[in-house]
Design an enzyme around this catalytic site. Sequence first.
Site, PDB file in Angstrom:
ATOM      1  N   GLU A  60      -9.590  -1.747   4.973  1.00  0.00           N
ATOM      2  CA  GLU A  60      -9.907  -1.377   6.657  1.00  0.00           C
ATOM      3  C   GLU A  60     -11.467  -2.254   6.769  1.00  0.00           C
ATOM      4  O   GLU A  60     -11.954  -2.572   5.625  1.00  0.00           O
ATOM      5  CB  GLU A  60     -10.502  -0.011   6.039  1.00  0.00           C
ATOM      6  CG  GLU A  60      -8.620   1.296   6.319  1.00  0.00           C
ATOM      7  CD  GLU A  60      -8.622   1.469   7.884  1.00  0.00           C
ATOM      8  OE1 GLU A  60      -8.624   0.148   8.522  1.00  0.00           O
ATOM      9  OE2 GLU A  60      -8.429   3.108   7.661  1.00  0.00           O
ATOM     10  N   ASP A 104       1.235  -1.795   0.122  1.00  0.00           N
ATOM     11  CA  ASP A 104       0.003  -0.112   0.100  1.00  0.00           C
ATOM     12  C   ASP A 104       0.871   1.455  -0.009  1.00  0.00           C
ATOM     13  O   ASP A 104       1.743   0.956   0.150  1.00  0.00           O
ATOM     14  CB  ASP A 104      -0.749  -0.196   1.430  1.00  0.00           C
ATOM     15  CG  ASP A 104      -0.832  -0.349   2.671  1.00  0.00           C
ATOM     16  OD1 ASP A 104       0.478  -0.618   2.606  1.00  0.00           O
ATOM     17  OD2 ASP A 104      -0.871  -1.010   3.458  1.00  0.00           O
ATOM     18  N   HIS A 126      -7.525  -4.922  10.476  1.00  0.00           N
ATOM     19  CA  HIS A 126      -7.005  -4.197   8.608  1.00  0.00           C
ATOM     20  C   HIS A 126      -5.497  -5.300   8.169  1.00  0.00           C
ATOM     21  O   HIS A 126      -4.420  -5.181   8.985  1.00  0.00           O
ATOM     22  CB  HIS A 126      -6.389  -2.776   8.216  1.00  0.00           C
ATOM     23  CG  HIS A 126      -5.442  -2.261   8.911  1.00  0.00           C
ATOM     24  ND1 HIS A 126      -6.263  -0.411   9.056  1.00  0.00           N
ATOM     25  CD2 HIS A 126      -4.557  -2.388   9.011  1.00  0.00           C
ATOM     26  CE1 HIS A 126      -4.905   0.123   9.848  1.00  0.00           C
ATOM     27  NE2 HIS A 126      -4.132  -1.381   9.616  1.00  0.00           N
ATOM     28  N   ASN A 184      -7.308  -2.086  14.349  1.00  0.00           N
ATOM     29  CA  ASN A 184      -8.931  -2.459  13.652  1.00  0.00           C
ATOM     30  C   ASN A 184      -9.122  -3.841  12.897  1.00  0.00           C
ATOM     31  O   ASN A 184     -10.122  -4.469  12.337  1.00  0.00           O
ATOM     32  CB  ASN A 184      -9.993  -1.226  13.632  1.00  0.00           C
ATOM     33  CG  ASN A 184      -9.294  -1.618  12.393  1.00  0.00           C
ATOM     34  OD1 ASN A 184      -8.312  -1.697  11.228  1.00  0.00           O
ATOM     35  ND2 ASN A 184      -9.067  -0.241  10.965  1.00  0.00           N
TER      36      ASN A 184
END
Length: 244
Positions: free
Chosen positions: A143, A67, A138, A136
């Site tokens: 996400e 990413d 990811h 979270n």
Amino acid sequence: MRIIVTKNYEEMSRKAANLIAAQVMMKPDSVLGLATGSSPIGAYKLLVEGYKKGDLDFSDITSINLDEYVGLPADHNQSYAYFMRENLFNHVNIKMENVFLPNGMESDETKECERYDEVIRSHGPIDLQLLGLGENGHIGFNEPDSFFADGTHKVSLTESTINANSRLFNSIDEVPTFAYSMGVGSIMRAKQILLIASGKKKADALCKALFGPVTPEVPASALQFHHDVTIIADEAAYALIAKR
Ligand code: GLP
């Protein structure tokens, strides 16, 4: 799924570096899917040491990163392109023409996502995909969502991710709010996956990812369906699983 629990970050890094080093030695023209963040820094350091000792040769290695932040040029000190050069690429003999990351400065989202998917298609399959884990759940910058994204896409970063990553910027306002990320589908097409997690902040996400329902609300839970996943987690990250 193999789960290796280590005492601490150092041992996690050593074991992860050993697995990556074995991949590089056994298949010198491997395609590595690489990750950024604090989690892989220790492993990258050990890979650099392995190269300096003459044990590792990266001259035929291809790397495809997960990413990149949208809006940060490759020379920005918080871009993932910069991170990879600082922590690995500048210190080993990988050829820069064999190194790929999304281009955070491309404003045409469709064009950039198609370009990166073509990079993955033409150089893949990825032999070994390294992953960190977001607080979270990811992976890459996938996400929590209502579906698993297959290919590269532009992501609107969640408040939790922006907060977690703000520690690396001068102020929270400087943290980009969008990123380009390889999709969960592309990650799942890697032949082997190695996920590393360290610290108590990852404990809840790790427990949900490995033992909760498979749901795009916890993107890492998709890994339960991959046939060759190794998790290396330190005791703090593993604590909630150990208590179950
Ligand atoms: C970032 C990256 C992820 C990384 C995650 C965890 O948002 N996009 O690829 O795995 O955060 O980072 P860290 O290892 O610093 O905890």
